[in-house]
Scaffold this motif. Sequence first.
Motif, PDB file in Angstrom:
ATOM      1  N   TYR A  45      -7.092  10.609  -4.581  1.00  0.00           N
ATOM      2  CA  TYR A  45      -7.346   9.315  -5.239  1.00  0.00           C
ATOM      3  C   TYR A  45      -7.104   8.131  -4.305  1.00  0.00           C
ATOM      4  O   TYR A  45      -7.768   7.099  -4.410  1.00  0.00           O
ATOM      5  CB  TYR A  45      -6.429   9.249  -6.465  1.00  0.00           C
ATOM      6  N   THR A  53      -8.043   6.976  -1.598  1.00  0.00           N
ATOM      7  CA  THR A  53      -9.072   6.909  -0.567  1.00  0.00           C
ATOM      8  C   THR A  53      -9.979   5.722  -0.859  1.00  0.00           C
ATOM      9  O   THR A  53     -10.372   5.497  -2.012  1.00  0.00           O
ATOM     10  CB  THR A  53      -9.909   8.215  -0.566  1.00  0.00           C
ATOM     11  N   PRO A  88       0.782  -1.238   0.000  1.00  0.00           N
ATOM     12  CA  PRO A  88       0.000   0.000   0.000  1.00  0.00           C
ATOM     13  C   PRO A  88       0.816   1.293   0.000  1.00  0.00           C
ATOM     14  O   PRO A  88       0.266   2.369  -0.189  1.00  0.00           O
ATOM     15  CB  PRO A  88      -0.833  -0.103   1.280  1.00  0.00           C
ATOM     16  N   MET A  90       0.798   4.469   4.054  1.00  0.00           N
ATOM     17  CA  MET A  90       1.578   5.196   3.040  1.00  0.00           C
ATOM     18  C   MET A  90       2.540   6.127   3.739  1.00  0.00           C
ATOM     19  O   MET A  90       2.155   6.788   4.707  1.00  0.00           O
ATOM     20  CB  MET A  90       0.652   6.036   2.161  1.00  0.00           C
ATOM     21  N   SER A 148      -2.424  -5.944  -0.842  1.00  0.00           N
ATOM     22  CA  SER A 148      -3.377  -5.042  -1.491  1.00  0.00           C
ATOM     23  C   SER A 148      -4.093  -4.177  -0.455  1.00  0.00           C
ATOM     24  O   SER A 148      -4.306  -4.612   0.687  1.00  0.00           O
ATOM     25  CB  SER A 148      -4.409  -5.873  -2.248  1.00  0.00           C
ATOM     26  N   LEU A 205       1.541  -0.247  -7.017  1.00  0.00           N
ATOM     27  CA  LEU A 205       1.132  -0.210  -5.617  1.00  0.00           C
ATOM     28  C   LEU A 205       0.147  -1.347  -5.373  1.00  0.00           C
ATOM     29  O   LEU A 205      -0.574  -1.765  -6.282  1.00  0.00           O
ATOM     30  CB  LEU A 205       0.459   1.128  -5.292  1.00  0.00           C
TER      31      LEU A 205
HETATM   32  C1  SAM Z   1      -6.094   1.583  -9.257  1.00  0.00           C
HETATM   33  S1  SAM Z   1      -6.501   0.973  -7.645  1.00  0.00           S
HETATM   34  C2  SAM Z   1      -5.034   0.088  -7.294  1.00  0.00           C
HETATM   35  C3  SAM Z   1      -5.232  -0.961  -6.239  1.00  0.00           C
HETATM   36  C4  SAM Z   1      -3.952  -1.674  -5.885  1.00  0.00           C
HETATM   37  N1  SAM Z   1      -3.460  -2.450  -7.013  1.00  0.00           N
HETATM   38  C5  SAM Z   1      -4.143  -2.588  -4.678  1.00  0.00           C
HETATM   39  O1  SAM Z   1      -4.089  -3.822  -4.810  1.00  0.00           O
HETATM   40  O2  SAM Z   1      -4.331  -2.049  -3.581  1.00  0.00           O
HETATM   41  C6  SAM Z   1      -6.314   2.416  -6.684  1.00  0.00           C
HETATM   42  C7  SAM Z   1      -7.319   2.518  -5.545  1.00  0.00           C
HETATM   43  O3  SAM Z   1      -6.934   1.622  -4.511  1.00  0.00           O
HETATM   44  C8  SAM Z   1      -7.179   2.212  -3.247  1.00  0.00           C
HETATM   45  N2  SAM Z   1      -5.895   2.306  -2.536  1.00  0.00           N
HETATM   46  C9  SAM Z   1      -4.717   1.808  -2.952  1.00  0.00           C
HETATM   47  N3  SAM Z   1      -3.761   2.006  -2.020  1.00  0.00           N
HETATM   48  C10 SAM Z   1      -4.356   2.660  -0.993  1.00  0.00           C
HETATM   49  C11 SAM Z   1      -3.900   3.140   0.272  1.00  0.00           C
HETATM   50  N4  SAM Z   1      -2.634   2.969   0.655  1.00  0.00           N
HETATM   51  N5  SAM Z   1      -4.795   3.762   1.090  1.00  0.00           N
HETATM   52  C12 SAM Z   1      -6.075   3.910   0.716  1.00  0.00           C
HETATM   53  N6  SAM Z   1      -6.562   3.481  -0.474  1.00  0.00           N
HETATM   54  C13 SAM Z   1      -5.720   2.861  -1.308  1.00  0.00           C
HETATM   55  C14 SAM Z   1      -7.780   3.590  -3.481  1.00  0.00           C
HETATM   56  O4  SAM Z   1      -9.186   3.482  -3.395  1.00  0.00           O
HETATM   57  C15 SAM Z   1      -7.345   3.872  -4.904  1.00  0.00           C
HETATM   58  O5  SAM Z   1      -8.269   4.733  -5.553  1.00  0.00           O
END
Ligand code: SAM
Length: 235
Positions: A206, A208, A10, A187, A121, A89
């Motif tokens: 984004y 979120t 993440p 993060m 994830s 990510l």
């Molecule tokens: C394109 S997706 C990618 C997901 C990623 N491949 C995963 O497995 O977590 C992006 C979305 O994942 C969520 N996301 C990913 N990392 C996050 C984090 N560290 N904190 C909160 N939301 C996260 C958010 O909703 C974001 O809009």
Amino acid sequence: MTVYGIGLGPGDADLVTVKGKRLLESVDVVYSPGRLSRTVALNHVPEERIGDLDFPMTRDPDELRRAWKEAAAEVAERAASDDIAFVTLGDPNVYSTFGHLRRTLDAFHPEIELEVVPGVSAMTAFATALGVEIESGTGLALREAANGAVPTGPDRMILFKVTDAPATYEGLTEAGYDVKFGRRLFMEQGETLVTSDPEELEERDYYTLAYAERAGLERDVATAEFDGVDSEGSV
Ligand SMILES: C[S@@+](CC[C@H](N)C(=O)[O-])C[C@H]1O[C@@H](n2cnc3c(N)ncnc32)[C@H](O)[C@@H]1O
């Protein structure tokens, strides 16, 4: 040689898997699709081994396909002699840019050997960050909520891409859900925020997600759930 799709987790560099880290340290070049993934990768790879691929800021499908074709051609050319990593990510197979690269390589460069290294994830990390337990025997659905979208139906949902938290909150509460949001969970870049108050999330970010649970859900008594334990520990 091999192209590795590596999940970075993440955003906390310590949440990269041991296998992911070993590969990042051994491959010849590491491509990243964005600034955040590049920052995480830089904890494990020196800058001179980070490669550049161009991704246009567009939603036009033809332009995107063209850009992915060019990116895949560059990756394939390099993979003729080198091992390569493409990082994302979270997990490479969950709503991820790696899917675009994999499909394009499959279509135009089927000779390329691909291996995916899963990552932590946001789909699982949210539970710890938000203090939610998905008890055994319960269901959980994954949905997208970009631009204020409000998918409803299942008793418990994780919503990714929450770009208009107040609108998503309003729709979910009207439909009878309790909602909790998580921003930038695990993060290192930016502020982590866990809240049920959409006003704290008016600024768009984004990274979120939301966890929505139907209000007043009947629960079976979970194993190892103890009410009224006396001082000797008997129930
Ligand atoms: C394109 S997706 C990618 C997901 C990623 N491949 C995963 O497995 O977590 C992006 C979305 O994942 C969520 N996301 C990913 N990392 C996050 C984090 N560290 N904190 C909160 N939301 C996260 C958010 O909703 C974001 O809009």
